[in-house]
Structures are given as C-alpha cells and as structure tokens.
Design a protein around this motif. Structure first.
Motif, short mmCIF file in Angstrom:
data_model
loop_
_atom_site.label_atom_id
_atom_site.label_comp_id
_atom_site.label_asym_id
_atom_site.label_seq_id
_atom_site.Cartn_x
_atom_site.Cartn_y
_atom_site.Cartn_z
N SER A 93 31.68 30.75 -31.69
CA SER A 93 30.69 30.98 -30.63
C SER A 93 29.30 30.61 -31.10
O SER A 93 28.52 29.99 -30.37
N GLY A 96 28.94 26.92 -31.26
CA GLY A 96 28.75 26.39 -29.91
C GLY A 96 27.32 26.56 -29.44
O GLY A 96 26.74 25.65 -28.82
N ALA A 97 26.73 27.72 -29.76
CA ALA A 97 25.32 27.95 -29.41
C ALA A 97 24.42 26.98 -30.16
O ALA A 97 23.47 26.41 -29.60
N SER A 122 26.39 25.37 -19.37
CA SER A 122 26.75 25.41 -20.79
C SER A 122 26.21 26.68 -21.45
O SER A 122 26.89 27.29 -22.29
N VAL A 126 28.40 29.67 -23.27
CA VAL A 126 28.09 30.22 -24.59
C VAL A 126 27.96 31.74 -24.51
O VAL A 126 28.47 32.48 -25.37
#
Length: 644
Positions: A93, A96-97, A122, A126
């Motif tokens: 995660s 992804g951020a 998006s 997130v």
C-alpha cells in the motif's frame, strides 16, 4: 532535477535490504524508508498538490506505529500469526502511495489536469488499500500502546473522510480546458484562456516549459499509440504555452528524451553556453540580468516587456531590470565563430534596445494620435490598424498601451459610426488579452460602453463585446464590476437571440461571470436558465457541454436548484445520459448528481425515467469523470427503495 535525485534515492526503498525477504523487521524498515522518501518529495503539480500533501502527512502519522513494531522482540514478531502477510500488504500500500506521489510530482502538468478525475480515483484506491492494511494488523497480539493505537485510529478516520469527501474539482480550470480543446475557431479571446491556463498549471517560465516537454515525451513513450487524440491535444496546448512565453520553435515530442533534442538542429554544433536559454540560438548581443543568467538582449527584452519580472531560466524574482553586456562571453563567441568559420546572424541596426525599430515606434505613435482626429475616415483607419496590430502579438499590445492607445479607444466606443465602434471594441478585445491591459481598459471606464454596444451594436460588434467582457472578466474585480453594471442581462439576451458565434461568446462570458456567487443570482433573474435549456434542445449548435457546465455552476445556488429541478429538465438530463456524446453524458451526470444530493424527489424522478441502467453502463464505458459521477449517483440512489 531535484525530483530525479530524490526518486533515484527513493527507489531503493522498494527493494529489500535483507537476503531474507520475509523478515518482519526488514519489511518495517523498508516501510519507514518509503515514508522518509515521500516526505522529501517537493514540487507536486498544482492540480493534485493539496491531495498529495495531505497523503504525505497521513503517512507520517504511521511512523510511531512502525517504530514500536520494530522495537518488539524478534521472536515475538516471528510467532505472531498473520503478521508477515499484514506487513507485506501494508508495504504494498505504501509503495502504491509512493508511485502515485511520484506521478503527481514528475508527470505532465497538462495530462494530470486533463485526467484529474482519474488521478483522484487513484488516490481513493490508495486510501482503500491503506485502510484495509491497517485494519488487518494484529494490534492486541503485538501489544501496541494505547497512544499509538489512537494515532492509527486517527489516520484511519482521516483516510475514510478523505475518500468520502465531495469532488472539489477546479471548475474554472475544467471549463478552460474544455473550451481550449473543443472550440473549433481560434478566437482572440482564447489567448486569454491560454494565459490563464498557463498560470493555473504553472507553465509560464522557460524552465517550466522545458520540464513539461520532457514529461510529455515520457508520456508519449509510455503510452505509444494509446489515446493519440489526447496526446495531440497536450502537444497543441504546450505549443500555445510556448508561444505566449516567447518561445516559437516547433516542438517535436515523438523522439527519445534528450537534452539535445530541446535545441534546434543548428545548435547541436554550437557550445551550449553560447546559446540563449530562451531561443536556443547563438547569442549575438549577450547580456546579464539581475539573477546572473545570460540571454540574448532582444529575447530577454521581449520577455521583460511582456510584464515578466522573473528570470526565465531560474524563476527567480529579479531585483532590478537592468541589462549588462557580457563582454567576456561575447569575445569567446566571436573567437569561436572565427575559428570555426561560423557567421553570426545579422541584427537589424535600426532596432532599439526593446526590440522595436524606430519606424515602428513612430507608426504606433502616429496611429494613437490619429484616434483623436476630427476626420472620421482617419479615425476609422487608425482604429482598424490598431485592431490588426493588437491581434498579431503580445509585444504590440504592450507597446500600444504604453503609447497611450487605450484612453482614446475607450472614448471611441461612444462614436456614432457603427464601423468605428465595431473596430474599437474588437481592438480593445485584442488589447485586453494582456493581463495589465485588462486593468487599464476597466480603469478607463470601458465596461459601461462595451455593455451598451452589446445591447445596441451590429452583430459583429455584439459578438466581440461579449468576447471582450469574457476577457476582462478573467480578473475577479472585473467580474464584480461587470455584474454590478448590469452586463449579465444583455449577455443572456445574446445567448437567446444571437448568431451562433454570438451565443458561444455569450456562453463563455456567462460561465466566467457565474463563478462569482452574486452574479449567479443575477444570471438566474435575467432568465439564463430557460435560455440554457433551449440550447440543450438545439443539437445543431453543438453547445450542450457549455450549457450543462453553466447549469452545474447554477445548481450550487439555491435559486438555481429551485428553477432547474423541474421534471421536464430531469427527463432531458436522462435523455442526454442515454444518447449524448461521452462528454455530454459526463456533464449531464454531474448536474444530476449536484441536484440529486440536495433533493430526493429529483433522484426518484430520474429513476422513473429509467436513468439507472444508463448510469450502470456509464460506470463501465464512460469517461473517467463520468464513471466517478455515475458511481456516486448509484451509491446515493442505493438509499432509496425504488431502485429496480
């Protein structure tokens, strides 16, 4: 370049520092490295800056949790059921951020503005993965302290609140983008939109534009032939931004990314330090500005004459505007030219330091004087020539204003000769493209006279009066002034009864003016809503998007909601959502959502007209923004029992 350094340093955070990738402590350290890396990111694109800074702030709130986990006994960590999977998910995660934040810091500013809805989706994705990962951690088994537990709960609440927050799209920016990309005729007023967009997207310095050029090249490489139409739109808009910044060379964005490709072919054989940073041509008369950077005199003088007070290369505010000849560099250039048998370009000996010839200055001065001539034919010819000169380029607009052209033009607005009146309002429209001239035109009292021509002039004069009011209304103080001087009612009349071009100019001006809350009420009282509803039925005009965009603005006003929310209009919206173009459907869904959030009967009426299945289809095949709006509407509709 700062972003590149940070990114190179930060990429290591995504790679395990241990040969044992499952070691919990190593995973925690990697996550702390990710948070530390994103904390050093700077320069987020303006369209996503607030969301990026909020996300970084929330990620930093997780550091105490990671510190506490890192300090727990290794044996306990290894024996805690499910911990390894939970930590790996949290790490994914965070990565992804990080990827999203990188995109918002390095990506094309134009592309991120065009796709702002998709980028916001998006961010929501997130938030979802972070919330889920935090929910899955075994806090009790690890013995996490109450204080840290409270901080994690605060982070979860903030992420959930951010995901629920209503869309805060910059509607003025969205409308400007729509006008630039959809308008078929290049009107002079569009230059005002281009300048406003350049300011909003922070693409008005040479260094900004070069960075954007590199970002667009990378985008072209990544996407290939996908979305070729949107890529072409980005290229075209970037070209317009370069023109208003005084950089005229052709942009070639299909080749590989290279610093050399930013220069003209001829410049490849010339030492880089001999090239003017603005034109990328060899300098004949190099001068030093207050920041210490060197430019060709003619190029930097044009930059300064365009009301810029910053260094084009560094963006630094200049302490003074004096130019000093760089004798040392000029001698080096001359020596290199002699050694390489290279002939420097010839400069016009008659040009002054500001780049204008004495003859041209004399011509402008004479034309301004002739504006006050007693002979009607002399005045008509002078104003017609000034109109054309002001249309040609930014330098002419500044020069005409500096030589006192605006006050006599404002006086001529009251002339009884309709041709002079028509040329005059158009000349002021062209001059008002310059930001400083907008204030000068308003200060000289032009707005009441322009409104008078809007009411009683010829068709072309009325069209250009509407375009002039649009251009002037880009300044917030002029929005208030035009509304207070009763300029909205004749614009609504033109929207109802004008030529096709007149209707389009009126719509653009009314959208801009309706960004002011008081003007919304004035427009509603002037009858704008029935006029807009008529435009929705006239498919041949191609103004459905413009009409819906203005209605979306008015739907945020209580008076507007009351008048718009009639059953016949809801039926029209559902029809557009069913049969309209992709952009039509997006705009209609946005309006229905705005109305439905404030009135449950509108939702029920839309359901009765069969909107549900069309929204469901839109969530799969609509534009990015249409999908988001349709999903929000369906979610809101799920509260009602009437859903089929």
């Amino acid at each position: 370049m700062e972003w590149q350094k940070v990114m190179e340093r930060g990429e290591k955070a995504g790679v395990s520092s241990s040969s044992n990738g499952g070691d919990e402590v190593c995973v925690v350290r990697e996550m702390m490295d990710v948070i530390d890396t994103v904390g050093s990111y700077v320069g987020y694109r303006r369209t996503q800056r607030k969301e990026c800074l909020n996300l970084v702030r929330r990620l930093k709130l997780l550091v105490p949790l990671l510190e506490e986990i890192k300090g727990i006994d290794h044996h306990k960590l290894g024996s805690t059921a499910g911990l390894k999977t939970s930590l790996v998910n949290l790490k994914k995660s965070l990565l992804g951020a990080k990827k999203l934040l990188k995109k918002c810091g390095c990506g094309s500013k134009i592309y991120l503005a065009m796709e702002s809805e998709a980028v916001m989706s998006s961010f929501h994705a997130v938030y979802d993965t972070l919330i889920q990962a935090l929910d899955d951690l075994p806090y009790d088994e690890l013995g996490i302290s109450d204080e840290v537990n409270e901080q994690v709960e605060l982070t979860r609440m903030q992420l959930k609140r951010a995901k629920r927050r209503a869309d805060t799209q910059d509607i003025e920016l969205a409308m400007d983008m729509m006008v630039v990309f959809s308008k078929k005729d290049d009107r002079n007023a569009d230059s005002a939109i281009i300048e406003r967009l350049a300011s909003k997207l922070e693409l008005h310095t040479i260094s900004d534009l070069k960075s954007e050029e590199v970002a667009v090249r990378k985008l072209v490489e990544e996407r290939g032939a996908q979305n070729s139409e949107s890529i072409q739109q980005i290229k075209d808009l970037l070209g317009k931004f370069r023109q208003i910044a005084g950089v005229d060379e052709t942009i070639v964005l299909d080749g590989p990314v290279s610093s050399k490709s930013l220069q003209r072919c001829q410049s490849l054989i010339i030492p880089h330090e001999f090239l003017c940073p603005i034109t990328m041509e060899i300098m004949v008369d190099p001068v030093i500005v207050a920041s210490g950077q060197t430019y060709e005199r003619e190029s930097i003088q044009k930059w300064l004459n365009s009301e810029h007070r910053t260094c084009p290369k560094t963006g630094q505010i200049l302490d003074h505007l004096s130019l000093a000849t760089n004798f040392a560099l000029r001698n080096l250039i001359l020596q290199w030219c002699e050694k390489n048998n290279y002939e420097l370009p010839k400069k016009d000996a008659c040009l002054r330091s500001d780049g204008f010839s004495a003859e041209f200055i004399e011509e402008i001065s004479s034309l301004v004087q002739n504006l006050s001539s007693r002979e009607s034919e002399v005045r008509r010819e002078a104003v017609m020539n000034i109109r054309m000169l002001a249309k040609e380029n930014p330098d002419n607009r500044i020069l005409i204003a500096n030589y006192g052209g605006i006050p006599p033009l404002v006086q001529l607005l009251s002339c009884q000769d309709s041709r002079i009146q028509e040329h005059t309002v158009t000349a002021l429209l062209n001059l008002s493209i310059d930001e400083t001239n907008k204030r000068l035109v308003a200060r000289e009292g032009a707005i009441p006279a322009i409104i008078e021509i809007l009411q009683n002039g010829t068709d072309e004069a009325r069209e250009n009066s509407a375009a002039a009011l649009f251009s002037l209304s880009i300044l917030d103080e002029n929005k208030v002034l035009i509304g207070g001087l009763n300029g909205i009612r004749p614009l609504v009349y033109l929207l109802q009864n004008g030529t096709v071009r007149g209707k389009k100019d009126a719509a653009t001006a009314l959208f801009n003016l309706s960004l002011n809350q008081t003007n919304k009420s004035r427009a509603i009282k002037a009858g704008i809503i029935p006029a807009l509803l008529c435009l929705l039925e006239e498919n041949n005009l191609g103004m459905v998007d413009e009409a819906l965009s203005i209605l979306l603005l008015l739907a945020s006003h209580p008076e507007g909601r009351n008048e718009i929310g009639r059953l016949s209009f809801i039926k029209t919206l559902v029809r557009i959502i069913r049969n309209g173009t992709p952009k039509n459907k997006e705009c209609a869904t946005s309006v229905l959502l705005e109305l439905g959030l404030n009135n449950s009967s509108i939702i029920l009426a839309a359901l009765q007209y069969g909107v549900y299945e069309h929204l469901a289809e839109l969530t799969k095949n609509g534009t990015n923004r249409a999908q988001r709006k349709a999903n929000s509407l369906l979610h809101h509709m799920s509260k009602y029992e009437h859903i089929p």
